[in-house]
Scaffold this active site. Structure first.
Site, PDB file in Angstrom:
ATOM      1  N   ARG A  97      18.134  -1.665 -62.157  1.00  0.00           N
ATOM      2  CA  ARG A  97      18.334  -0.021 -61.467  1.00  0.00           C
ATOM      3  C   ARG A  97      17.072   0.422 -61.127  1.00  0.00           C
ATOM      4  O   ARG A  97      17.160   0.792 -59.963  1.00  0.00           O
ATOM      5  CB  ARG A  97      18.750   0.905 -62.680  1.00  0.00           C
ATOM      6  CG  ARG A  97      20.332   1.134 -62.905  1.00  0.00           C
ATOM      7  CD  ARG A  97      20.770  -0.618 -63.580  1.00  0.00           C
ATOM      8  NE  ARG A  97      20.145  -0.872 -65.147  1.00  0.00           N
ATOM      9  CZ  ARG A  97      20.383  -2.204 -65.329  1.00  0.00           C
ATOM     10  NH1 ARG A  97      20.829  -2.576 -64.969  1.00  0.00           N
ATOM     11  NH2 ARG A  97      19.518  -2.244 -66.887  1.00  0.00           N
TER      12      ARG A  97
ATOM     13  N   CYS B 191      14.262   5.493 -72.837  1.00  0.00           N
ATOM     14  CA  CYS B 191      14.852   4.150 -71.885  1.00  0.00           C
ATOM     15  C   CYS B 191      15.299   3.874 -73.039  1.00  0.00           C
ATOM     16  O   CYS B 191      14.311   4.181 -74.223  1.00  0.00           O
ATOM     17  CB  CYS B 191      13.290   3.748 -71.369  1.00  0.00           C
ATOM     18  SG  CYS B 191      14.004   2.168 -71.143  1.00  0.00           S
TER      19      CYS B 191
ATOM     20  N   THR C 247      17.592   5.069 -67.134  1.00  0.00           N
ATOM     21  CA  THR C 247      17.495   5.022 -65.803  1.00  0.00           C
ATOM     22  C   THR C 247      18.955   4.744 -64.776  1.00  0.00           C
ATOM     23  O   THR C 247      18.280   5.251 -63.795  1.00  0.00           O
ATOM     24  CB  THR C 247      16.893   3.664 -65.259  1.00  0.00           C
ATOM     25  OG1 THR C 247      15.405   3.115 -66.464  1.00  0.00           O
ATOM     26  CG2 THR C 247      16.401   3.111 -63.838  1.00  0.00           C
TER      27      THR C 247
ATOM     28  N   LYS D 219      13.407  -6.544 -73.990  1.00  0.00           N
ATOM     29  CA  LYS D 219      14.372  -7.015 -73.058  1.00  0.00           C
ATOM     30  C   LYS D 219      14.326  -8.640 -73.087  1.00  0.00           C
ATOM     31  O   LYS D 219      16.214  -9.302 -72.729  1.00  0.00           O
ATOM     32  CB  LYS D 219      14.079  -6.723 -71.473  1.00  0.00           C
ATOM     33  CG  LYS D 219      14.657  -5.476 -70.876  1.00  0.00           C
ATOM     34  CD  LYS D 219      14.932  -5.068 -70.173  1.00  0.00           C
ATOM     35  CE  LYS D 219      15.818  -3.796 -69.225  1.00  0.00           C
ATOM     36  NZ  LYS D 219      16.976  -3.276 -69.682  1.00  0.00           N
TER      37      LYS D 219
ATOM     38  N   THR E 154      10.875   4.429 -68.095  1.00  0.00           N
ATOM     39  CA  THR E 154      10.604   3.161 -66.761  1.00  0.00           C
ATOM     40  C   THR E 154      10.329   4.055 -65.884  1.00  0.00           C
ATOM     41  O   THR E 154      10.694   4.880 -65.327  1.00  0.00           O
ATOM     42  CB  THR E 154      11.692   2.299 -66.192  1.00  0.00           C
ATOM     43  OG1 THR E 154      13.279   3.717 -65.821  1.00  0.00           O
ATOM     44  CG2 THR E 154      12.402   1.701 -67.564  1.00  0.00           C
TER      45      THR E 154
ATOM     46  N   CYS F 144      22.208   3.946 -70.956  1.00  0.00           N
ATOM     47  CA  CYS F 144      20.312   3.193 -69.812  1.00  0.00           C
ATOM     48  C   CYS F 144      20.708   4.586 -69.042  1.00  0.00           C
ATOM     49  O   CYS F 144      21.116   5.025 -68.255  1.00  0.00           O
ATOM     50  CB  CYS F 144      20.750   2.377 -68.786  1.00  0.00           C
ATOM     51  SG  CYS F 144      20.098   2.288 -67.876  1.00  0.00           S
TER      52      CYS F 144
END
Length: 237
Positions: free
Chosen positions: A48, A194, A85, A165, A125, A83
């Site tokens: 994204r 986030c 974003t 991640k 992010t 999520c």
């Protein structure tokens, strides 16, 4: 009760934790009292942040919309995306799926306004920061937003992408430095905006004065689709 559909896999560990939050926040005493959930986890969905920043032309919207429509066909009556974003695509997702999509950004702004919070630091992010999603939502509620300086934001992105991640232990020192940067510039509450950062709170690596946006999303989903345990009405640490 409504059936919840989850567009998951963005990323996988955050989705797993979201499911845990939904379960532990539900005021249920038996299996049968928990909410009904449909979920699709598609980690192959394009990044994204890269799309928002113009670093990729591969939009994640088609795959997210397809997942939402499939969830609708499976009986979902309400959608959630763990999520933050991805909320950049919120309006288009509702149009393409024909379902209400819970908005973690707006719910967080409302939550802060109800508690008379006047300033909030945003840990998110690059894509979320650049999109201005939180800045605009907070401004509409009369709340000042504070974003990290460039060096702190760089550290935060490394924590999100290179640590969490990647399945590695997050840089607690870098996280603390970013938080201090936000507090020194007037943030009374820091938003973990986030879902990867939610995992830092899960591991109890934060202190007082944080609000986990994924917890706000989970609590709202439980209220819409089940019954929320009273202790989860207050989420600021």
């Amino acid at each position: 009760m409504k059936r919840l559909g989850i567009i998951g896999g963005l990323g996988p560990m955050a989705t797993a934790y979201f499911l845990q939050l939904l379960t532990q926040m539900s005021d249920a005493e038996t299996d049968q009292e928990h909410m009904e959930i449909r979920m699709i986890s598609n980690p192959a969905t394009p990044d994204r942040t890269k799309f928002i920043l113009g670093e990729s032309t591969d939009s994640p919207l088609p795959q997210m919309a397809e997942a939402g429509r499939t969830l609708k066909d499976m009986g979902a009556q309400l959608l959630a995306i763990p999520c933050i974003t991805a909320h950049y695509f919120h309006g288009e997702l509702e149009e393409r799926t024909g379902l209400k999509v819970l908005n973690a950004v707006e719910e967080t702004a409302c939550y802060l306004r109800e508690r008379e919070i006047r300033s909030a630091g945003i840990m998110a992010t690059d894509g979320t920061i650049k999109s201005g999603l939180f800045q605009r939502a907070l401004e509409r509620k009369g709340i000042e937003s504070v974003i990290p300086d460039k060096a702190s934001q760089r550290k935060l992105m490394d924590i999100i992408y290179l640590d969490i991640k990647a399945g590695k232990t997050p840089d607690a020192g870098g996280f603390a430095e970013t938080a201090e940067n936000l507090r020194s510039r007037g943030s009374s509450v820091i938003l973990l905006a986030c879902t990867e950062l939610s995992l830092i709170k899960k591991e109890r690596l934060t202190g007082a004065g944080y609000l986990d946006v994924m917890e706000v999303l989970a609590a709202k989903a439980v209220e819409e689709c089940g019954s929320l345990r009273p202790k989860y009405r207050e989420l600021i640490t």
